[in-house]
Design an enzyme around this catalytic site. Structure first.
Site, PDB file in Angstrom:
ATOM      1  N   SER A   1      10.768 -12.478   1.779  1.00 12.68           N
ATOM      2  CA  SER A   1       9.525 -11.764   1.463  1.00 12.68           C
ATOM      3  C   SER A   1       8.371 -12.087   2.401  1.00 12.68           C
ATOM      4  O   SER A   1       7.301 -11.478   2.290  1.00 12.68           O
ATOM      5  CB  SER A   1       9.103 -12.046   0.019  1.00 12.68           C
ATOM      6  OG  SER A   1       9.842 -11.242  -0.877  1.00 12.68           O
TER       7      SER A   1
ATOM      8  N   LYS B   1       6.674  -9.243   4.040  1.00 13.47           N
ATOM      9  CA  LYS B   1       5.537  -8.511   3.478  1.00 13.47           C
ATOM     10  C   LYS B   1       4.222  -8.877   4.155  1.00 13.47           C
ATOM     11  O   LYS B   1       3.223  -8.162   4.005  1.00 13.47           O
ATOM     12  CB  LYS B   1       5.458  -8.749   1.969  1.00 13.47           C
ATOM     13  CG  LYS B   1       6.680  -8.220   1.209  1.00 13.47           C
ATOM     14  CD  LYS B   1       6.528  -8.399  -0.286  1.00 13.47           C
ATOM     15  CE  LYS B   1       7.725  -7.836  -1.042  1.00 13.47           C
ATOM     16  NZ  LYS B   1       8.817  -8.806  -1.219  1.00 13.47           N
TER      17      LYS B   1
ATOM     18  N   SER C   1       4.611  -9.987  -5.100  1.00 14.90           N
ATOM     19  CA  SER C   1       5.690  -9.851  -4.117  1.00 14.90           C
ATOM     20  C   SER C   1       6.613  -8.683  -4.450  1.00 14.90           C
ATOM     21  O   SER C   1       7.834  -8.758  -4.312  1.00 14.90           O
ATOM     22  CB  SER C   1       6.500 -11.153  -4.016  1.00 14.90           C
ATOM     23  OG  SER C   1       7.244 -11.181  -2.817  1.00 14.90           O
TER      24      SER C   1
ATOM     25  N   LYS D   1       1.820 -16.692   1.905  1.00 11.15           N
ATOM     26  CA  LYS D   1       2.883 -16.092   1.092  1.00 11.15           C
ATOM     27  C   LYS D   1       4.150 -16.924   1.114  1.00 11.15           C
ATOM     28  O   LYS D   1       4.406 -17.675   2.056  1.00 11.15           O
ATOM     29  CB  LYS D   1       3.191 -14.684   1.615  1.00 11.15           C
ATOM     30  CG  LYS D   1       4.127 -13.909   0.687  1.00 11.15           C
ATOM     31  CD  LYS D   1       3.858 -12.482   0.626  1.00 11.15           C
ATOM     32  CE  LYS D   1       4.687 -11.780  -0.436  1.00 11.15           C
ATOM     33  NZ  LYS D   1       5.517 -12.616  -1.291  1.00 11.15           N
TER      34      LYS D   1
END
Length: 383
Positions: free
Chosen positions: A65, A68, A125, A227
Site C-alpha cells: 500500500s 498509494k 488505505s 503511510k
C-alpha cells in the site's frame, strides 16, 4: 590582495556567525546505525538528502500500500492543476466496489466526494478509494497508472514501476526504499496543504470508523506522516517522517516480518538520526554575503548572495568544525543581470566538502556610461 581575495576573506569571517572556531580536528564520529533484519531500510535528512542509515536501499521490492503514496501524489497534482476539485463527486464503478483487501466501503454506483476518497485512501488505505480516484481523474485505471509512472520518472524514481494504484501484487510492480524517499520528500515539499492528512488518526465513512494504520502517530509525537503497507509478498512496510527542532527525517522500512518489528525499526531509525546528527541552515537564499565592485556600472558595488538556502547535516557536537570559503571572479564588469553566477561558496567539515552553491549577483547593474568610467579611474587612483 586581489578583489577576489578580499571576498574570500569576508566569507571566512561570515563563518563566525555560525561557528566560533575553525579547527583541524576530526569530526565527532557517530555510532554505527542500528542493525535491522528487514529486506531494506533507509534513513535520510529531508533538507540535505544526507543518508544516515541504509541497507539494500536500491533493491527493487513490492511496495504494497505504499503505492498509494504515488496515487496521492498524482491526485494532489490533479487538484492543484484544477483538473479535479475536492468537492467533486466521483462515481463508484463496480470495479472499484469489488476491490479486495483494505477498503473504505464505498457503495457501487454511488457518488463520493473526492475529499472523502482521499481520506479513505490515506487513513483507511482503501483499495476501493484508489480505484475510484484513478477512474475519476484519468477515466480508467490503466490511464491513471500511466500518469503514476510519468510522475515517477519526473521525480527521478529510476528503479520504480507501477501497475496499479492500490499496491496489490502485480507482475512488474516494484519500487525501492531510495525511490520512496524521493516521493515522500516531493509530497511534503510540493503539497504542504495536503500533507497534514497523513497525520489524521481516524476517519469514518459509511458508519464505519477506521484508525490510521501508522502506529507511530501514537508512539512518537514528532511523527507526522506518511503511510504503512502490507501484503504477503511485500511484508510489513512503512514510510515515515518526523520533525524535531526544525530537523526533519524520512525513515523507510520494507519487508519487516511483523507490524511490531516494522514500527520498532522505523522508530529506532528516527531515534538514531535525531540522537546523533544535527541539521543547520547556514545561509538563506537572497541573503547578501558580501559586496563587490563593478567596473563601469551605474552602481559602484553590487550585493552577492546565493540562489538557494544552504543546509548541512553533521554529527552532533561537530558544529564548531565547519568552515566556509567563497570564491568570486577577480573582476566584475557591467552590465550584470540579477541571478548571474559569479562564484561559489563551499562548506566543509574537517576538510570534507559538505555543500557547494553558486554565488550570484543579487540585483541588476546597468552600464553606467562615461561617468562610471571616470569614477572607476578615480577610485583606482585613490586606492
Amino acid at each position: 590582495m586581489s578583489r577576489a581575495g578580499c571576498i574570500v576573506c569576508a566569507a571566512l569571517l561570515l563563518l563566525a556567525a555560525f561557528a566560533s572556531r575553525v579547527t583541524a580536528q576530526e569530526p565527532v564520529a557517530p555510532p554505527a546505525p542500528p542493525k535491522l533484519a528487514f529486506k531494506s531500510h533507509y534513513l535520510v535528512d529531508f533538507a540535505t538528502d544526507t543518508v544516515l542509515a541504509e541497507n539494500s536501499a536500491d533493491v527493487q521490492l513490492a511496495p504494497a500500500s505504499l503505492t498509494k503514496l504515488m496515487t496521492a501524489y498524482v491526485v494532489f497534482g490533479a487538484i492543484e492543476s484544477g483538473r479535479i476539485h475536492l468537492d467533486d463527486r466521483a462515481h463508484v464503478s463496480e470495479k472499484a466496489w469489488r476491490m479486495r483487501g483494505s477498503r473504505m466501503f464505498i457503495e457501487v454506483n454511488s457518488d463520493v466526494v473526492v475529499e472523502d476518497l482521499i481520506r479513505g485512501l490515506l487513513i483507511q488505505s482503501g483499495n476501493d478509494a484508489a480505484v475510484a480516484l484513478a477512474e475519476h481523474i484519468a477515466g480508467s485505471v490503466d490511464a491513471f497508472v500511466g500518469e503514476m509512472n510519468a510522475a515517477a520518472e519526473k521525480l527521478g524514481m529510476q528503479s520504480s514501476a507501477f501497475r496499479n494504484p492500490h499496491g496489490l501484487p502485480a507482475r512488474g510492480h516494484y519500487t525501492t526504499a531510495h525511490d520512496l524517499a524521493l516521493l515522500a520528500k516531493a509530497i511534503i515539499n510540493e503539497f504542504p496543504d495536503f500533507y497534514s492528512l497523513y497525520a489524521e488518526r481516524e476517519f469514518s465513512y459509511n458508519d464505519i470508523k477506521q484508525q490510521n494504520r501508522n502506529a507511530l502517530l501514537w508512539r512518537d509525537p514528532s511523527v507526522d506522516g506518511l503511510k504503512t503497507g502490507y501484503t504477503d509478498d511485500a511484508g510489513y512496510c512503512i514510510v515515515s517522517s518526523a520533525q524535531r527542532d526544525g530537523m526533519r527525517l524520512i525513515a523507510i522500512v520494507l519487508g519487516a516480518p511483523s507490524a511490531r518489528t516494522r514500527n520498532d525499526g522505523a522508530e529506532r531509525l528516527l531515534e538514531y538520526g535525531f540522537g546523533n546528527f544535527e541539521t543547520h541552515k547556514l545561509y538563506t537564499a537572497g541573503q547578501e554575503l558580501d559586496a563587490a565592485r563593478v567596473v563601469g556600472g551605474d552602481a559602484e558595488f553590487t550585493g552577492l548572495g546565493l540562489a538557494e538556502d544552504i543546509y548541512v547535516t553533521i554529527p552532533r557536537g561537530s558544529y564548531a568544525q565547519l568552515a566556509a570559503r567563497m570564491s568570486v571572479l577577480a573582476e566584475l564588469a557591467a552590465p550584470l543581470v540579477q541571478g548571474t553566477q559569479v562564484g561559489e561558496v563551499e562548506i566543509s567539515l574537517a576538510g570534507q566538502q559538505l555543500a557547494k552553491s553558486p554565488v550570484i549577483v543579487l540585483a541588476n547593474v546597468l552600464d553606467g556610461g562615461v561617468w562610471a568610467r571616470v569614477r572607476d579611474e578615480l577610485a583606482i587612483f585613490w586606492e
